[in-house]
Design a protein around this motif. Structure first.
Motif: not given
Length: 194
Positions: A123-124, A126-127, A129-131, A166, A183, A171
Protein backbone atom coordinates in the motif's frame (compact mmCIF):
# COMPACT_ATOMS: atom_id res chain seq x y z
CA UNK A 1 2.75 12.47 -28.98
CA UNK A 2 1.62 10.58 -25.94
CA UNK A 3 0.37 11.92 -22.66
CA UNK A 4 2.93 12.87 -20.01
CA UNK A 5 2.77 10.41 -17.11
CA UNK A 6 3.63 12.55 -14.12
CA UNK A 7 4.33 9.80 -11.60
CA UNK A 8 6.99 8.26 -13.89
CA UNK A 9 8.66 11.63 -14.29
CA UNK A 10 8.45 12.30 -10.56
CA UNK A 11 9.85 8.82 -9.84
CA UNK A 12 12.94 9.61 -11.93
CA UNK A 13 13.41 12.98 -10.22
CA UNK A 14 13.09 11.44 -6.75
CA UNK A 15 15.46 8.60 -7.70
CA UNK A 16 18.01 11.25 -8.70
CA UNK A 17 17.43 13.17 -5.47
CA UNK A 18 17.75 10.03 -3.34
CA UNK A 19 20.98 8.94 -5.01
CA UNK A 20 22.37 12.46 -4.60
CA UNK A 21 21.30 12.47 -0.93
CA UNK A 22 23.05 9.15 -0.24
CA UNK A 23 26.27 10.39 -1.86
CA UNK A 24 26.03 13.73 -0.04
CA UNK A 25 25.59 12.01 3.31
CA UNK A 26 28.63 9.81 2.69
CA UNK A 27 30.65 12.91 1.78
CA UNK A 28 29.27 14.59 4.90
CA UNK A 29 30.87 11.92 7.07
CA UNK A 30 34.31 13.06 5.85
CA UNK A 31 33.65 16.82 5.66
CA UNK A 32 30.88 17.59 8.18
CA UNK A 33 29.27 20.95 7.60
CA UNK A 34 25.85 22.29 8.49
CA UNK A 35 24.46 24.43 5.66
CA UNK A 36 23.18 27.33 7.78
CA UNK A 37 26.40 27.73 9.81
CA UNK A 38 26.96 31.23 8.42
CA UNK A 39 23.95 32.36 10.49
CA UNK A 40 24.65 30.44 13.70
CA UNK A 41 27.04 27.82 15.01
CA UNK A 42 24.57 26.44 17.55
CA UNK A 43 23.45 23.69 15.18
CA UNK A 44 26.92 22.36 14.37
CA UNK A 45 26.36 19.61 16.95
CA UNK A 46 24.02 17.92 14.48
CA UNK A 47 26.97 17.04 12.23
CA UNK A 48 29.85 16.60 14.67
CA UNK A 49 31.15 14.94 16.86
CA UNK A 50 28.29 12.45 16.33
CA UNK A 51 26.99 12.57 12.73
CA UNK A 52 23.23 12.57 13.41
CA UNK A 53 22.33 14.54 10.30
CA UNK A 54 24.52 12.44 8.01
CA UNK A 55 23.01 9.19 9.30
CA UNK A 56 19.46 10.54 8.90
CA UNK A 57 20.24 11.66 5.35
CA UNK A 58 21.72 8.26 4.52
CA UNK A 59 18.65 6.44 5.85
CA UNK A 60 16.13 8.69 4.11
CA UNK A 61 18.12 8.55 0.86
CA UNK A 62 18.13 4.75 0.96
CA UNK A 63 14.39 4.81 1.77
CA UNK A 64 13.77 6.96 -1.30
CA UNK A 65 15.82 4.65 -3.51
CA UNK A 66 14.04 1.54 -2.24
CA UNK A 67 10.63 3.18 -2.47
CA UNK A 68 11.01 4.44 -6.02
CA UNK A 69 12.80 1.36 -7.34
CA UNK A 70 11.05 -1.25 -5.20
CA UNK A 71 12.00 -4.83 -4.57
CA UNK A 72 9.95 -7.50 -6.40
CA UNK A 73 8.60 -8.66 -3.03
CA UNK A 74 6.55 -5.47 -2.67
CA UNK A 75 5.52 -5.18 -6.30
CA UNK A 76 4.17 -8.74 -6.54
CA UNK A 77 2.06 -8.13 -3.44
CA UNK A 78 0.89 -4.77 -4.84
CA UNK A 79 -0.11 -6.20 -8.22
CA UNK A 80 -1.34 -9.56 -7.03
CA UNK A 81 0.49 -11.36 -9.87
CA UNK A 82 1.66 -14.13 -7.60
CA UNK A 83 -1.90 -15.06 -6.73
CA UNK A 84 -3.14 -14.83 -10.32
CA UNK A 85 -0.27 -17.04 -11.52
CA UNK A 86 -0.99 -19.60 -8.82
CA UNK A 87 -4.63 -19.79 -9.87
CA UNK A 88 -3.64 -20.18 -13.52
CA UNK A 89 -1.17 -22.95 -12.72
CA UNK A 90 -3.79 -24.82 -10.71
CA UNK A 91 -6.29 -24.53 -13.57
CA UNK A 92 -3.76 -25.71 -16.16
CA UNK A 93 -2.75 -28.79 -14.22
CA UNK A 94 -6.38 -29.76 -13.73
CA UNK A 95 -7.13 -29.23 -17.42
CA UNK A 96 -4.21 -31.41 -18.46
CA UNK A 97 -5.30 -34.20 -16.16
CA UNK A 98 -2.43 -33.88 -13.68
CA UNK A 99 -2.53 -34.92 -10.05
CA UNK A 100 -5.48 -33.01 -8.54
CA UNK A 101 -4.29 -33.31 -4.95
CA UNK A 102 -0.89 -31.82 -5.78
CA UNK A 103 -2.35 -28.90 -7.75
CA UNK A 104 -4.95 -28.12 -5.08
CA UNK A 105 -2.41 -28.12 -2.28
CA UNK A 106 0.09 -25.97 -4.19
CA UNK A 107 -2.61 -23.52 -5.32
CA UNK A 108 -4.06 -23.33 -1.83
CA UNK A 109 -0.68 -22.69 -0.27
CA UNK A 110 0.36 -19.95 -2.73
CA UNK A 111 -3.04 -18.24 -2.85
CA UNK A 112 -3.01 -17.38 0.83
CA UNK A 113 -3.39 -13.70 1.52
CA UNK A 114 -0.21 -11.79 2.35
CA UNK A 115 0.50 -10.79 5.92
CA UNK A 116 -0.24 -7.31 7.28
CA UNK A 117 3.35 -6.14 6.87
CA UNK A 118 3.44 -7.06 3.18
CA UNK A 119 0.04 -5.46 2.60
CA UNK A 120 1.24 -2.30 4.36
CA UNK A 121 4.42 -2.14 2.24
CA UNK A 122 2.45 -2.76 -0.95
CA UNK A 123 0.00 0.00 0.00
CA UNK A 124 2.87 2.38 0.74
CA UNK A 125 4.42 1.57 -2.63
CA UNK A 126 1.23 2.50 -4.48
CA UNK A 127 0.40 5.62 -2.44
CA UNK A 128 1.14 9.10 -3.75
CA UNK A 129 -0.25 10.57 -0.53
CA UNK A 130 2.35 8.74 1.59
CA UNK A 131 5.09 10.04 -0.67
CA UNK A 132 3.80 13.59 -0.28
CA UNK A 133 4.01 13.15 3.49
CA UNK A 134 7.50 11.58 3.73
CA UNK A 135 9.43 13.44 1.05
CA UNK A 136 9.15 16.90 2.69
CA UNK A 137 11.08 15.47 5.65
CA UNK A 138 13.69 14.02 3.28
CA UNK A 139 13.92 17.41 1.59
CA UNK A 140 14.36 19.22 4.90
CA UNK A 141 17.10 16.84 6.02
CA UNK A 142 18.90 17.24 2.70
CA UNK A 143 18.64 21.03 2.84
CA UNK A 144 20.16 21.12 6.33
CA UNK A 145 23.31 19.27 5.22
CA UNK A 146 25.72 21.46 3.25
CA UNK A 147 26.46 18.78 0.65
CA UNK A 148 22.81 17.88 0.14
CA UNK A 149 21.20 21.18 -0.86
CA UNK A 150 20.78 20.14 -4.50
CA UNK A 151 19.08 16.92 -3.41
CA UNK A 152 16.66 18.96 -1.31
CA UNK A 153 15.77 21.09 -4.31
CA UNK A 154 15.27 17.98 -6.47
CA UNK A 155 12.94 16.58 -3.82
CA UNK A 156 10.85 19.77 -3.93
CA UNK A 157 10.55 19.56 -7.73
CA UNK A 158 9.67 15.84 -7.54
CA UNK A 159 7.00 16.50 -4.91
CA UNK A 160 5.51 19.19 -7.14
CA UNK A 161 5.29 16.75 -10.05
CA UNK A 162 3.79 14.05 -7.80
CA UNK A 163 1.20 16.57 -6.61
CA UNK A 164 0.42 17.49 -10.21
CA UNK A 165 -0.18 13.83 -11.04
CA UNK A 166 -2.25 13.38 -7.88
CA UNK A 167 -4.53 16.29 -8.78
CA UNK A 168 -5.09 14.78 -12.23
CA UNK A 169 -6.11 11.47 -10.68
CA UNK A 170 -3.08 9.36 -11.55
CA UNK A 171 -2.39 6.19 -9.61
CA UNK A 172 0.91 4.43 -9.14
CA UNK A 173 0.73 0.93 -10.49
CA UNK A 174 2.09 -2.02 -8.55
CA UNK A 175 4.78 -2.83 -11.08
CA UNK A 176 7.34 -0.09 -11.81
CA UNK A 177 7.04 1.74 -15.14
CA UNK A 178 3.60 0.33 -15.91
CA UNK A 179 1.08 2.74 -17.41
CA UNK A 180 -1.17 4.25 -14.72
CA UNK A 181 -4.95 4.25 -14.70
CA UNK A 182 -6.86 7.44 -14.15
CA UNK A 183 -9.40 7.46 -11.35
CA UNK A 184 -12.90 6.88 -12.57
CA UNK A 185 -15.45 9.63 -12.13
CA UNK A 186 -19.13 8.91 -11.63
CA UNK A 187 -21.39 9.18 -14.65
CA UNK A 188 -22.49 12.67 -15.40
CA UNK A 189 -19.66 14.27 -13.39
CA UNK A 190 -18.42 16.14 -16.47
CA UNK A 191 -21.89 16.95 -17.79
CA UNK A 192 -22.79 20.63 -17.97
CA UNK A 193 -26.47 21.31 -17.33
CA UNK A 194 -28.00 24.25 -19.12
Amino acid sequence: MGKLIKNHWARLIILTASAYQVLASIEGFFWPKFFWDFLTTNLDHAVRPIPFLQIANLLFGLLGLCWEWPLPLFTTVATGTRYKNAALQGGQSQATGGDHRKSESSAGRSSQKPGPVKRFLAGMHRSIEARLMIYPLSSLLALLLYQGTNAGLYYIIGMGVYFWGFTEGEEIMGKPWQLPRARRRPRGANRVWA
